[in-house]
Design an enzyme around this catalytic site. Structure first.
Site, PDB file in Angstrom:
ATOM      1  N   THR A  36     -14.293  14.368 -10.435  1.00 46.80           N
ATOM      2  CA  THR A  36     -12.887  14.412 -10.009  1.00 46.80           C
ATOM      3  C   THR A  36     -12.475  13.081  -9.389  1.00 46.80           C
ATOM      4  O   THR A  36     -11.361  12.595  -9.618  1.00 46.80           O
ATOM      5  CB  THR A  36     -12.685  15.572  -8.996  1.00 46.80           C
ATOM      6  OG1 THR A  36     -13.054  16.779  -9.653  1.00 46.80           O
ATOM      7  CG2 THR A  36     -11.248  15.680  -8.536  1.00 46.80           C
ATOM      8  N   LYS A  82      -7.346   7.961  -0.440  1.00 45.79           N
ATOM      9  CA  LYS A  82      -8.668   8.262   0.146  1.00 45.79           C
ATOM     10  C   LYS A  82      -9.316   9.460  -0.528  1.00 45.79           C
ATOM     11  O   LYS A  82      -9.586  10.483   0.094  1.00 45.79           O
ATOM     12  CB  LYS A  82      -8.540   8.505   1.657  1.00 45.79           C
ATOM     13  CG  LYS A  82      -7.955   7.325   2.413  1.00 45.79           C
ATOM     14  CD  LYS A  82      -7.916   7.568   3.909  1.00 45.79           C
ATOM     15  CE  LYS A  82      -7.325   6.417   4.680  1.00 45.79           C
ATOM     16  NZ  LYS A  82      -5.902   6.138   4.431  1.00 45.79           N
ATOM     17  N   PHE A  83      -9.621   9.299  -1.834  1.00 45.42           N
ATOM     18  CA  PHE A  83     -10.200  10.414  -2.582  1.00 45.42           C
ATOM     19  C   PHE A  83     -11.586  10.787  -2.030  1.00 45.42           C
ATOM     20  O   PHE A  83     -12.398   9.916  -1.722  1.00 45.42           O
ATOM     21  CB  PHE A  83     -10.334  10.048  -4.064  1.00 45.42           C
ATOM     22  CG  PHE A  83      -9.013   9.698  -4.710  1.00 45.42           C
ATOM     23  CD1 PHE A  83      -7.936  10.585  -4.663  1.00 45.42           C
ATOM     24  CD2 PHE A  83      -8.840   8.480  -5.358  1.00 45.42           C
ATOM     25  CE1 PHE A  83      -6.725  10.264  -5.257  1.00 45.42           C
ATOM     26  CE2 PHE A  83      -7.631   8.156  -5.950  1.00 45.42           C
ATOM     27  CZ  PHE A  83      -6.574   9.048  -5.903  1.00 45.42           C
ATOM     28  N   LYS A 124       0.852  -1.193   0.000  1.00 46.63           N
ATOM     29  CA  LYS A 124       0.000   0.000   0.000  1.00 46.63           C
ATOM     30  C   LYS A 124       0.885   1.240   0.000  1.00 46.63           C
ATOM     31  O   LYS A 124       1.821   1.326   0.803  1.00 46.63           O
ATOM     32  CB  LYS A 124      -0.876  -0.020   1.262  1.00 46.63           C
ATOM     33  CG  LYS A 124      -1.812   1.149   1.379  1.00 46.63           C
ATOM     34  CD  LYS A 124      -2.733   0.967   2.563  1.00 46.63           C
ATOM     35  CE  LYS A 124      -2.189   1.548   3.840  1.00 46.63           C
ATOM     36  NZ  LYS A 124      -2.112   3.009   3.885  1.00 46.63           N
ATOM     37  N   ASP A 176     -14.160  13.897  -3.180  1.00 48.96           N
ATOM     38  CA  ASP A 176     -14.287  15.088  -4.012  1.00 48.96           C
ATOM     39  C   ASP A 176     -15.607  15.011  -4.772  1.00 48.96           C
ATOM     40  O   ASP A 176     -16.447  14.143  -4.480  1.00 48.96           O
ATOM     41  CB  ASP A 176     -13.082  15.135  -4.982  1.00 48.96           C
ATOM     42  CG  ASP A 176     -12.644  16.560  -5.276  1.00 48.96           C
ATOM     43  OD1 ASP A 176     -13.527  17.364  -5.655  1.00 48.96           O
ATOM     44  OD2 ASP A 176     -11.455  16.877  -5.141  1.00 48.96           O
ATOM     45  N   ILE A 177     -15.788  15.877  -5.751  1.00 47.10           N
ATOM     46  CA  ILE A 177     -17.004  15.771  -6.567  1.00 47.10           C
ATOM     47  C   ILE A 177     -16.867  14.533  -7.460  1.00 47.10           C
ATOM     48  O   ILE A 177     -15.747  14.071  -7.740  1.00 47.10           O
ATOM     49  CB  ILE A 177     -17.237  17.053  -7.410  1.00 47.10           C
ATOM     50  CG1 ILE A 177     -16.051  17.326  -8.342  1.00 47.10           C
ATOM     51  CG2 ILE A 177     -17.501  18.238  -6.506  1.00 47.10           C
ATOM     52  CD1 ILE A 177     -16.320  18.444  -9.344  1.00 47.10           C
TER      53      ILE A 177
END
Ligand code: C5P
Length: 238
Positions: free
Chosen positions: A74, A67-68, A39, A70-71
Site C-alpha cells: 500500500t 506521511k504514509f 509542501k 501502512d503495509i
C-alpha cells in the site's frame, strides 16, 4: 535519491497549510520565485487531490506530505500515485519498517529514471517532546529513536530523512538528504512545535532543506516573510 537543481539552490520549502485551492494557488503565485518547493499535506490533498498537485507542480516542485504508514504494497502504491500526480518529494514513516522501506528504495530508484524524485522518511514528529511521546516510545530518548530509525533508513537503501534541528548533529555527514521542519526566526511563535531552530543554524548543522509554514503563510506579507528567511539562508550559503 535526487532532488531538482532549483531545490538544491534554494532549500526553503514552504508548507501550504491552508484549506482552499484558491488560497494555496495565491501563495504559490506570490512566492514561487522565493522558494525551492511547496509542501502540501492531507488537508489540501483530501479536498483537491491530483489536480492541485499538478497545478502547483507546473510552477515549482511539490512535496506531498501525507506521511504514509501502512503495509509495504500500500505504501509503494501510494508513493507511486503521488509521483504520477507530479510530486517530487513524498513522506513516509520510517517506523513502517525495513521491508516497506526496502521496497520503497527500489521504487525510488526506478522513478528516478524518469525525473528527480526523493522519498523522505519521517523519524519523530517535531511536535513531540520527551513528555508528549506516546508511552510505547518512552523507553528511549527522541535522539536515540531518530538515530536508530536513520540507521534503518540507510540499511534499507533510502537517503531522505525528516528530522528536527536537534537531531541534525547526529545525522549530518552520512550522505542523508535531511529535511528539517520546526524552523523559526528569533521572534516568531513556535506554535505546537517543541523542537525548533533558526534557519542559519539548521543549515550549519547539516540540514539539506528547511520546511516553514505558519511564519510565512500566516504573515501579513508572506512575500516579505519568505524574503527574511531567504536572507538568513543566503548568509549561511556564502
Ligand atoms: O507552521 P510550521 O512551520 O510549524 O509547519 C511545519 C510543517 O512541517 C507542517 O506542515 C508539519 O506538518 C510539517 N512537519 C513537521 N514535523 C515533521 C514532519 C512534518 O512539523 N516531523
Amino acid at each position: 535519491m535526487a532532488v531538482p537543481k532549483s531545490l538544491k539552490a534554494n532549500p526553503l520549502i514552504v508548507g501550504l497549510d491552508v484549506d482552499t485551492r484558491e488560497r494555496a494557488l495565491r501563495l504559490v503565485q506570490e512566492l514561487s520565485d522565493q522558494v525551492g518547493a511547496f509542501k502540501i499535506g492531507p488537508r489540501l490533498i483530501h479536498r483537491y487531490g491530483e489536480s492541485l498537485v499538478r497545478d502547483i507542480a507546473g510552477q515549482a516542485p511539490v512535496f506531498v506530505d501525507c506521511k504514509f504508514f501502512d503495509i509495504p504494497s500500500t505504501m509503494v502504491a501510494a508513493v507511486k500515485a503521488s509521483f504520477d500526480s507530479g510530486a517530487t518529494l513524498v513522506t513516509v514513516h520510517a517506523q513502517a519498517g525495513r521491508e516497506a522501506l526496502a521496497e520503497l528504495a527500489k521504487l525510488e530508484k526506478s522513478l528516478n529514471q524518469d525525473r528527480p524524485f526523493q522519498i523522505l522518511c519521517v523519524t519523530m514528529l517535531t511536535s513531540f517532546s520527551p513528555e508528549t511521546l506516546p508511552p510505547v516510545l518512552k523507553s528511549q530518548s527522541i535522539r536515540e529513536h531518530v538515530k536508530s530509525l536513520a540507521n534503518l533508513v540507510k540499511d534499507s537503501g533510502l537517503t531522505g530523512i525528516v528530522c528536527s534541528g536537534e537531531e541534525l548533529v547526529d545525522l549530518q555527514g552520512q550522505g542523508f538528504y535531511l529535511v528539517t521542519p520546526g524552523i523559526r526566526l528569533p521572534l516568531e511563535k513556535a506554535g505546537d512545535q517543541k523542537r525548533v531552530m533558526g534557519p542559519a543554524e539548521a543549515l550549519a548543522q547539516g540540514a539539506s532543506a528547511l520546511v516553514v509554514a505558519r511564519p510565512i503563510i500566516e504573515a501579513t506579507n508572506p512575500r516579505k516573510a519568505a524574503q527574511e528567511y531567504a536572507v538568513e539562508i543566503l548568509k549561511q550559503q556564502k
